[in-house]
Write a protein that holds these residues in place. Structure first.
Motif, PDB file in Angstrom:
ATOM      1  N   ASP A  21     -22.072 109.583 -30.765  1.00  0.00           N
ATOM      2  CA  ASP A  21     -21.154 108.493 -31.095  1.00  0.00           C
ATOM      3  C   ASP A  21     -19.880 108.608 -30.245  1.00  0.00           C
ATOM      4  OD1 ASP A  21     -19.301 106.741 -32.237  1.00  0.00           O
ATOM      5  OD2 ASP A  21     -20.122 107.035 -34.248  1.00  0.00           O
ATOM      6  N   ILE A  23     -16.999 107.512 -30.743  1.00  0.00           N
ATOM      7  CA  ILE A  23     -15.822 107.793 -31.565  1.00  0.00           C
ATOM      8  C   ILE A  23     -15.678 109.295 -31.781  1.00  0.00           C
ATOM      9  CG2 ILE A  23     -14.779 107.498 -33.849  1.00  0.00           C
ATOM     10  CD1 ILE A  23     -16.066 104.739 -33.987  1.00  0.00           C
ATOM     11  N   SER A  27     -12.793 111.882 -30.186  1.00  0.00           N
ATOM     12  CA  SER A  27     -11.973 112.741 -31.052  1.00  0.00           C
ATOM     13  C   SER A  27     -12.007 114.198 -30.611  1.00  0.00           C
ATOM     14  CB  SER A  27     -12.456 112.634 -32.506  1.00  0.00           C
ATOM     15  OG  SER A  27     -13.712 113.270 -32.683  1.00  0.00           O
ATOM     16  N   THR A  32     -10.494 108.262 -24.402  1.00  0.00           N
ATOM     17  CA  THR A  32     -10.445 107.257 -25.462  1.00  0.00           C
ATOM     18  C   THR A  32     -11.877 106.772 -25.717  1.00  0.00           C
ATOM     19  OG1 THR A  32     -10.217 105.386 -23.923  1.00  0.00           O
ATOM     20  CG2 THR A  32      -8.178 106.484 -24.640  1.00  0.00           C
ATOM     21  N   VAL A  33     -12.064 106.025 -26.785  1.00  0.00           N
ATOM     22  CA  VAL A  33     -13.387 105.491 -27.090  1.00  0.00           C
ATOM     23  C   VAL A  33     -13.870 104.592 -25.956  1.00  0.00           C
ATOM     24  CG1 VAL A  33     -14.719 104.008 -28.647  1.00  0.00           C
ATOM     25  CG2 VAL A  33     -13.053 105.618 -29.584  1.00  0.00           C
ATOM     26  N   GLU A  37     -17.199 105.071 -23.559  1.00  0.00           N
ATOM     27  CA  GLU A  37     -18.207 104.023 -23.373  1.00  0.00           C
ATOM     28  C   GLU A  37     -18.423 103.735 -21.889  1.00  0.00           C
ATOM     29  OE1 GLU A  37     -16.562 100.923 -25.768  1.00  0.00           O
ATOM     30  OE2 GLU A  37     -17.559 101.611 -27.613  1.00  0.00           O
TER      31      GLU A  37
END
Length: 214
Positions: A21, A23, A27, A32-33, A37
């Protein structure tokens, strides 16, 4: 998350080995997300360049770094080995993101120093022996297409050992390496890739150039 979303994510994670994931990865890393991606798009390109199985094989990694999937290079082998955290001969998406995070401009210097140390610690013994240092210097010079006589290479290695091996026991441990890196910050120059702040679909070049960094 609704039922459809959960189903979609579960299906995606099953289809792609090692998918994690974004996210969670964000973390645990300096990305960053959205950057994770974007890295996933890059990962898909790399992992399908030779074998389309959602994993980066050593030949694909070498093709990205060296533009040649069959060329033998100690440096590329070492970077691949360190990215391959599970030691199963391939790089999964999670491994790719976590390892690449060390090269992020926001990554602490301590992380970069430790990674560089492990890069030179070819045998995984917890210290850098003189012969390991020489092997890496020769490999880096070769990758930079620089040809130096063996005497010059020996001189570079001797100078580095003299400066770094504070204890005088013929090897460099992590603490000595930290002190050496502190006095010679150019060693870590290649451990930071500025454009990781703005991920593109161009594979980062980890190749160390030879400008007096030994």
């Amino acid at each position: 998350m609704n039922a459809f979303g959960r189903c979609f994510c579960m299906k995606k994670s099953k289809q792609i080995p090692g998918y994690e994931d974004p996210i969670i990865l964000a973390s645990e890393t300096h990305f960053t997300v959205n950057e994770v991606e974007a890295l996933y798009d890059l990962f898909k390109k790399l992992s399908s360049s030779i074998i389309d199985d959602g994993l980066i094989h050593k030949e694909e990694f070498q093709l990205a770094l060296l533009r040649n999937s069959s060329k033998q290079n100690l440096f590329a082998d070492r970077v691949f080995d360190l990215f391959d955290v599970k030691r199963n001969g391939v790089i999964e998406f999670g491994e790719f993101v976590r390892s690449l995070s060390i090269f992020h401009p926001s990554a602490p210097e301590a992380e970069k120093i430790t990674f560089a140390f492990r890069l030179y610690d070819l045998r995984g013994t917890g210290y850098i022996a003189r012969e390991e240092l020489k092997e890496m210097v020769v490999s880096l010079l070769s990758e930079s297409e620089l040809t130096l006589s063996n005497d010059v290479v020996e001189s570079i290695v001797d100078k580095t050992m003299m400066e770094a091996d504070i204890k005088g026991d013929g090897k460099i441990d992590l603490e000595e390496w930290k002190e050496f890196a502190g006095r010679n910050p150019t060693i870590l120059k290649s451990m930071t890739l500025p454009y990781l702040r703005e991920i593109t679909l161009a594979f980062p070049s980890f190749v160390l150039h030879s400008e007096a960094r030994y």
